[in-house]
Design a protein around this motif. Structure first.
Motif, PDB file in Angstrom:
ATOM      1  N   PHE A  26      66.869  36.527 -20.846  1.00 30.74           N
ATOM      2  CA  PHE A  26      68.196  36.619 -21.415  1.00 30.74           C
ATOM      3  C   PHE A  26      68.897  37.910 -21.004  1.00 30.74           C
ATOM      4  O   PHE A  26      69.757  38.418 -21.698  1.00 30.74           O
ATOM      5  N   LEU A  72      75.982  36.075 -23.199  1.00 33.37           N
ATOM      6  CA  LEU A  72      75.013  37.025 -22.674  1.00 33.37           C
ATOM      7  C   LEU A  72      75.575  38.443 -22.652  1.00 33.37           C
ATOM      8  O   LEU A  72      74.870  39.415 -22.924  1.00 33.37           O
ATOM      9  N   PHE A  87      77.307  31.009 -27.815  1.00 30.11           N
ATOM     10  CA  PHE A  87      76.207  30.123 -27.426  1.00 30.11           C
ATOM     11  C   PHE A  87      76.331  28.755 -28.094  1.00 30.11           C
ATOM     12  O   PHE A  87      76.001  27.732 -27.486  1.00 30.11           O
ATOM     13  N   GLU A 102      69.262  26.128 -22.813  1.00 30.66           N
ATOM     14  CA  GLU A 102      69.309  27.577 -22.645  1.00 30.66           C
ATOM     15  C   GLU A 102      70.223  28.222 -23.677  1.00 30.66           C
ATOM     16  O   GLU A 102      69.924  29.296 -24.219  1.00 30.66           O
ATOM     17  N   ASN A 106      69.119  31.052 -26.468  1.00 30.66           N
ATOM     18  CA  ASN A 106      69.834  32.323 -26.588  1.00 30.66           C
ATOM     19  C   ASN A 106      70.448  32.506 -27.972  1.00 30.66           C
ATOM     20  O   ASN A 106      70.456  33.608 -28.525  1.00 30.66           O
ATOM     21  N   HIS A 136      62.745  26.152 -19.833  1.00 31.35           N
ATOM     22  CA  HIS A 136      63.103  26.991 -20.980  1.00 31.35           C
ATOM     23  C   HIS A 136      62.209  26.732 -22.197  1.00 31.35           C
ATOM     24  O   HIS A 136      62.311  27.441 -23.202  1.00 31.35           O
TER      25      HIS A 136
END
Length: 257
Positions: A26, A72, A87, A102, A106, A136
């Motif tokens: 991440f 991110l 996210f 993903e 996150n 993942h």
């Protein structure tokens, strides 16, 4: 990595400032972002405000990958609440299952940073519902194990740590976490084998070596434990020196702007 309240011993995947050098899952800096995120809101800098408002866009107009990058970057500047929102929207707009997964992983990490472990657990479970054997999945299982541990579900935490190793035997973080959970149960010999696997796979930092020293002490290997502990201290001191140098270099560069 034993006491729950000791920030220096927490799982590296739950740290927000880079997730440790050995864990890149991440810690992605989108190449499109060419501004200083500590000074400029990454959302504003990329002109994606409208993307974050479902009322202003059609689904086909949303680039879910860009939304993921926004989240991110929020993580990198420790704005975890905004990251969870980014996210969640990424998962909502993603047409690709892998990207959606993903995003959920996150989102769980961001919730864990806020110590919202119930929400983190839900996010990781959602990621695994999408696919429990993807690239993942091991990250989801590993992070789920940590969140369950913090939530008091210690037995289930070990189960998911073991599942992470089964999914990806070359994932050092999974071996490290499994070692920790085994050691907490007093299974020091098994824990030592696990942490040695993590080291062999390239995860050799101060935190890992400190954990190995603790395991060796419990096994009565005091001389080796002391040697490993000394190495851990040296690595930590070097890391602190690098941080100071980087900070000084940054301060000097600011003077010339």
């Amino acid at each position: 990595m034993t006491d729950q309240g000791d920030n220096d011993r927490r799982h590296p995947f739950s740290e927000g400032d880079g997730f440790d050098e050995d864990y890149d899952e991440f810690d992605l800096d989108p190449p499109e972002l060419d501004v200083d995120p500590s000074k400029i809101d990454p959302v504003d800098s990329r002109v994606v405000t409208d993307l974050l408002d479902d009322h202003n866009v059609q689904r086909d107009d949303v680039d879910a990958a860009d939304l993921l990058d926004v989240g991110l970057n929020y993580m990198q500047i420790n704005r975890y609440e905004q990251a969870t929102e980014a996210f969640e929207r990424t998962a909502r707009f993603a047409d690709d299952d892998l990207l959606e997964q993903e995003a959920w992983v996150n989102k769980g990490v961001a919730h864990a940073e806020l110590e919202e472990y119930d929400e983190a657990i839900g996010s990781y479970r959602e990621a695994l519902r999408i696919d429990d054997d993807s690239e993942h999945a091991a990250s989801a299982e590993t992070n789920l194990a940590y969140a369950l541990w913090e939530f008091g579900e210690t037995a289930e935490a070990l189960e998911h740590a073991e599942r992470a190793v089964e999914i990806d035997e070359r994932f050092p973080q999974a071996w490290f976490n499994r070692a920790f959970f085994l050691q907490e149960r007093g299974l020091s010999e098994e824990a030592l084998n696990c942490i040695d696997n993590a080291v062999r796979l390239g995860m050799r930092n101060a935190q890992v070596l400190e954990e190995k020293a603790r395991i060796l002490e419990d096994l009565g290997e005091y001389d080796e434990a002391e040697e490993i502990a000394d190495e851990a201290n040296e690595l930590r001191e070097r890391a602190e020196e690098r941080m100071i140098e980087e900070r000084d270099d940054h301060d000097e560069s600011q003077l010339f702007e």
